[in-house]
Motif scaffolding. Structure first.
Motif, PDB file in Angstrom:
ATOM      1  N   CYS A 157       0.823  -1.210   0.000  1.00 15.34           N
ATOM      2  CA  CYS A 157       0.000   0.000   0.000  1.00 15.34           C
ATOM      3  C   CYS A 157       0.856   1.258   0.000  1.00 15.34           C
ATOM      4  N   THR A 198     -12.281   5.628   6.309  1.00 14.63           N
ATOM      5  CA  THR A 198     -11.036   4.934   6.010  1.00 14.63           C
ATOM      6  C   THR A 198      -9.926   5.973   5.867  1.00 14.63           C
ATOM      7  N   GLY A 199      -8.796   5.582   5.246  1.00 18.87           N
ATOM      8  CA  GLY A 199      -7.684   6.515   5.105  1.00 18.87           C
ATOM      9  C   GLY A 199      -6.665   5.952   4.117  1.00 18.87           C
ATOM     10  N   GLY A 200      -5.437   6.254   4.345  1.00 19.51           N
ATOM     11  CA  GLY A 200      -4.600   6.413   5.502  1.00 19.51           C
ATOM     12  C   GLY A 200      -5.171   5.648   6.700  1.00 19.51           C
ATOM     13  N   GLU A 201      -4.661   5.953   7.852  1.00 19.77           N
ATOM     14  CA  GLU A 201      -5.174   5.284   9.049  1.00 19.77           C
ATOM     15  C   GLU A 201      -6.179   6.221   9.740  1.00 19.77           C
ATOM     16  N   THR A 205      -9.652  -0.095   9.557  1.00 18.96           N
ATOM     17  CA  THR A 205      -8.506   0.389  10.345  1.00 18.96           C
ATOM     18  C   THR A 205      -7.419  -0.667  10.444  1.00 18.96           C
ATOM     19  N   SER A 258      -7.508  -4.612   9.133  1.00 20.18           N
ATOM     20  CA  SER A 258      -6.563  -5.179   8.164  1.00 20.18           C
ATOM     21  C   SER A 258      -5.478  -5.932   8.911  1.00 20.18           C
ATOM     22  N   ILE A 279      -8.267 -10.394   0.179  1.00 19.53           N
ATOM     23  CA  ILE A 279      -8.333  -9.436  -0.931  1.00 19.53           C
ATOM     24  C   ILE A 279      -7.179  -9.745  -1.883  1.00 19.53           C
ATOM     25  N   MET A 307      -3.847  -5.854  -5.373  1.00 24.51           N
ATOM     26  CA  MET A 307      -4.244  -5.044  -6.540  1.00 24.51           C
ATOM     27  C   MET A 307      -3.186  -4.002  -6.900  1.00 24.51           C
ATOM     28  N   VAL A 329      -3.302  -0.858  -7.080  1.00 22.75           N
ATOM     29  CA  VAL A 329      -3.718   0.505  -6.725  1.00 22.75           C
ATOM     30  C   VAL A 329      -2.490   1.405  -6.629  1.00 22.75           C
ATOM     31  N   ASN A 342       3.583   0.878  -5.096  1.00 22.05           N
ATOM     32  CA  ASN A 342       3.850  -0.496  -4.655  1.00 22.05           C
ATOM     33  C   ASN A 342       4.514  -1.348  -5.744  1.00 22.05           C
ATOM     34  N   MET A 389      -3.431   4.619  -2.811  1.00 15.76           N
ATOM     35  CA  MET A 389      -4.467   4.077  -1.925  1.00 15.76           C
ATOM     36  C   MET A 389      -4.649   4.930  -0.667  1.00 15.76           C
ATOM     37  N   GLY A 415      -9.252   2.884   1.037  1.00 11.97           N
ATOM     38  CA  GLY A 415      -9.503   1.565   0.456  1.00 11.97           C
ATOM     39  C   GLY A 415     -10.923   1.086   0.712  1.00 11.97           C
TER      40      GLY A 415
HETATM   41  C1  LIG Z   1      -5.759   1.700   2.411  1.00 12.32           C
HETATM   42  S1  LIG Z   1      -6.289   0.831   3.853  1.00 12.32           S
HETATM   43  C2  LIG Z   1      -6.900   2.168   4.826  1.00 12.32           C
HETATM   44  C3  LIG Z   1      -7.456   1.800   6.162  1.00 12.32           C
HETATM   45  C4  LIG Z   1      -6.499   1.285   7.217  1.00 12.32           C
HETATM   46  N1  LIG Z   1      -5.264   1.970   7.267  1.00 12.32           N
HETATM   47  C5  LIG Z   1      -6.302  -0.199   7.054  1.00 12.32           C
HETATM   48  O1  LIG Z   1      -5.200  -0.630   6.741  1.00 12.32           O
HETATM   49  O2  LIG Z   1      -7.283  -0.918   7.235  1.00 12.32           O
HETATM   50  C6  LIG Z   1      -7.805   0.039   3.371  1.00 12.32           C
HETATM   51  C7  LIG Z   1      -7.672  -1.357   2.837  1.00 12.32           C
HETATM   52  O3  LIG Z   1      -6.987  -1.332   1.619  1.00 12.32           O
HETATM   53  C8  LIG Z   1      -6.262  -2.541   1.518  1.00 12.32           C
HETATM   54  N2  LIG Z   1      -5.193  -2.395   0.529  1.00 12.32           N
HETATM   55  C9  LIG Z   1      -4.208  -1.482   0.495  1.00 12.32           C
HETATM   56  N3  LIG Z   1      -3.401  -1.663  -0.575  1.00 12.32           N
HETATM   57  C10 LIG Z   1      -3.895  -2.735  -1.232  1.00 12.32           C
HETATM   58  C11 LIG Z   1      -3.512  -3.429  -2.425  1.00 12.32           C
HETATM   59  N4  LIG Z   1      -2.455  -3.052  -3.129  1.00 12.32           N
HETATM   60  N5  LIG Z   1      -4.259  -4.485  -2.815  1.00 12.32           N
HETATM   61  C12 LIG Z   1      -5.329  -4.887  -2.096  1.00 12.32           C
HETATM   62  N6  LIG Z   1      -5.766  -4.252  -0.973  1.00 12.32           N
HETATM   63  C13 LIG Z   1      -5.047  -3.205  -0.545  1.00 12.32           C
HETATM   64  C14 LIG Z   1      -5.755  -2.740   2.927  1.00 12.32           C
HETATM   65  O4  LIG Z   1      -5.398  -4.064   3.174  1.00 12.32           O
HETATM   66  C15 LIG Z   1      -6.944  -2.317   3.754  1.00 12.32           C
HETATM   67  O5  LIG Z   1      -7.764  -3.433   4.041  1.00 12.32           O
END
Ligand SMILES: C[S@@+](CC[C@H](N)C(=O)[O-])C[C@H]1O[C@@H](n2cnc3c(N)ncnc32)[C@H](O)[C@@H]1O
Ligand code: SF4
Length: 345
Positions: free
Chosen positions: A37, A75-78, A105, A128, A196, A199, A201, A205, A340, A345
């Motif tokens: 991410c 959501t965010g970031g955190e 989160t 997550s 998941i 991806m 995004v 990454n 992201m 997300g």
């Molecule tokens: C960007 S985070 C934001 C919320 C919080 N910081 C967290 O980690 O839950 C939201 C979700 O996006 C998922 N995520 C981030 N990058 C990703 C990627 N490249 N492919 C799939 N899921 C991704 C994370 O695993 C998380 O479940």
């Protein structure tokens, strides 16, 4: 505090998709550095003055609800880094047309914040968590925080924030050998596990398709230990396909946006922390609602702008990516995509 009813319309995009869900990013900052991410040390952070206030977020949320939104996810970031988040939850929980108000989160700060959020009206939490192995956790997030995350998870469980979903991103060569441990952990503790597919995004990454572990591979690994039966999607726009264990203990879901894209059922709008409306997780640009608000636009003017953006929406990025991958023409970094952490997300 419950407010007056909001008159509702049923806004549709070019492909006939309604706007039903709003993902609100409350900050682009994060205390983790997950490799899939936000792997870089430094980002160009949004200037704090450009971050929407809770009142601005609530005003926009009410406009989106007027266009058909029923579910809101923070959501965010955190998101737990945003000071006083429970005050935003109180405001959003006061919109009675919102049927589901949830939070995604990393849970590192959840133990301290879960009670205030539950009291404020938060209905559900997604956490997550990509491994339950402390060393692996450190490698994947670049933080030594697994114990805090687990304490946060159990604090939320004690407060009855059910169901608590765990989101796990699986990367080849990184944590595909953690799939079964995550399954055991979730089954033992009554958490709903959602895998998941990794991806493409953003751009930072450096996604390559070989690192993505497919839905089929994930299910094969689980089925070999604990046989599953498919129960399908919760509804037509739900991203996860759900499965139950044949022994009756627990369930899992898989979000296969790479190998089985579901663009045609996508009813999600995204609001960035600095007030941009983004219509696809893989977009390269957002539409500035904050500028309109801060320039003094009326609710009618902002509503017309949102209507015109959604009305022109024709995004089907994941379907196009699969077509390009199948013909060997996909270049993940051939165009800039919003990261992201900005999108939520
Ligand atoms: C960007 S985070 C934001 C919320 C919080 N910081 C967290 O980690 O839950 C939201 C979700 O996006 C998922 N995520 C981030 N990058 C990703 C990627 N490249 N492919 C799939 N899921 C991704 C994370 O695993 C998380 O479940
Ligand atoms: S997935 Fe969540 S916790 Fe990890 S870096 Fe991204 S925003 Fe932070």
């Amino acid at each position: 505090m419950e407010e007056n009813s909001i008159p509702r319309e049923n806004l549709k995009d070019v492909l006939g998709r309604a706007v039903k869900d709003l993902r609100i990013s409350v900050t682009d900052r994060c205390n983790f550095r997950c490799s899939y991410c936000m792997p870089l040390d430094k980002y160009e952070w949004i200037n704090r003055r450009e971050i929407l206030t809770f009142e601005e977020i609530t005003r926009l949320a009410r406009l989106f609800v007027g266009m058909g939104v029923e579910e809101i996810r923070l959501t965010g970031g955190e998101p737990l880094l945003r000071h006083g988040l429970e005050n935003l939850v109180i405001q959003l929980a006061g919109i009675k047309e919102v049927k589901d108000l949830s939070l995604t989160t990393n849970a590192s700060l959840l133990r301290e914040k879960a009670e205030a959020l539950a009291k404020a009206g938060l209905k559900r939490i997604n956490v997550s968590l990509d491994t339950v192995n402390p060393e692996k956790f450190q490698v994947m997030t670049r933080r030594n925080d697994l114990a805090n995350v687990l304490e946060g998870l159990f604090a939320a469980k004690r407060l009855g924030l059910h169901p608590i979903k765990i989101n796990s991103v699986i990367q080849r060569g990184v944590n595909e050998d953690d799939i079964l441990d995550l399954v055991e952990f979730s089954r033992q503790n009554g958490f709903w596990l959602r895998f998941i597919e990794y991806m493409d995004v953003g751009n930072s990454n450096n996604w390559v398709s070989d690192k993505m572990v497919s839905k089929k591979e994930i299910l094969d690994a689980i089925n070999a230990r604990h046989p599953l039966k498919e129960v399908g999607r919760h509804d037509a726009s739900a991203p996860a396909v759900n499965y139950e264990f044949l022994d009756g203990i627990g369930n899992i879901g898989v979000i296969a946006s790479v190998t089985e894209p579901f663009c045609i059922g996508c009813t999600r709008a995204r609001l960035t922390a600095d007030g941009k409306l983004v219509t696809c997780l893989f977009s390269d640009k957002g539409h500035d609602l904050k500028k309109l608000m801060r320039d003094g636009a009326s609710d009618e003017d902002i509503g017309s702008f949102i209507r015109s953006v959604w009305g022109r929406r024709a995004d089907r990025y994941s379907e196009e990516r699969l077509e390009a991958m199948n013909s060997g023409e996909y270049q993940p970094n051939s165009r800039r995509k919003i990261e992201m952490i900005s999108l939520g997300g």
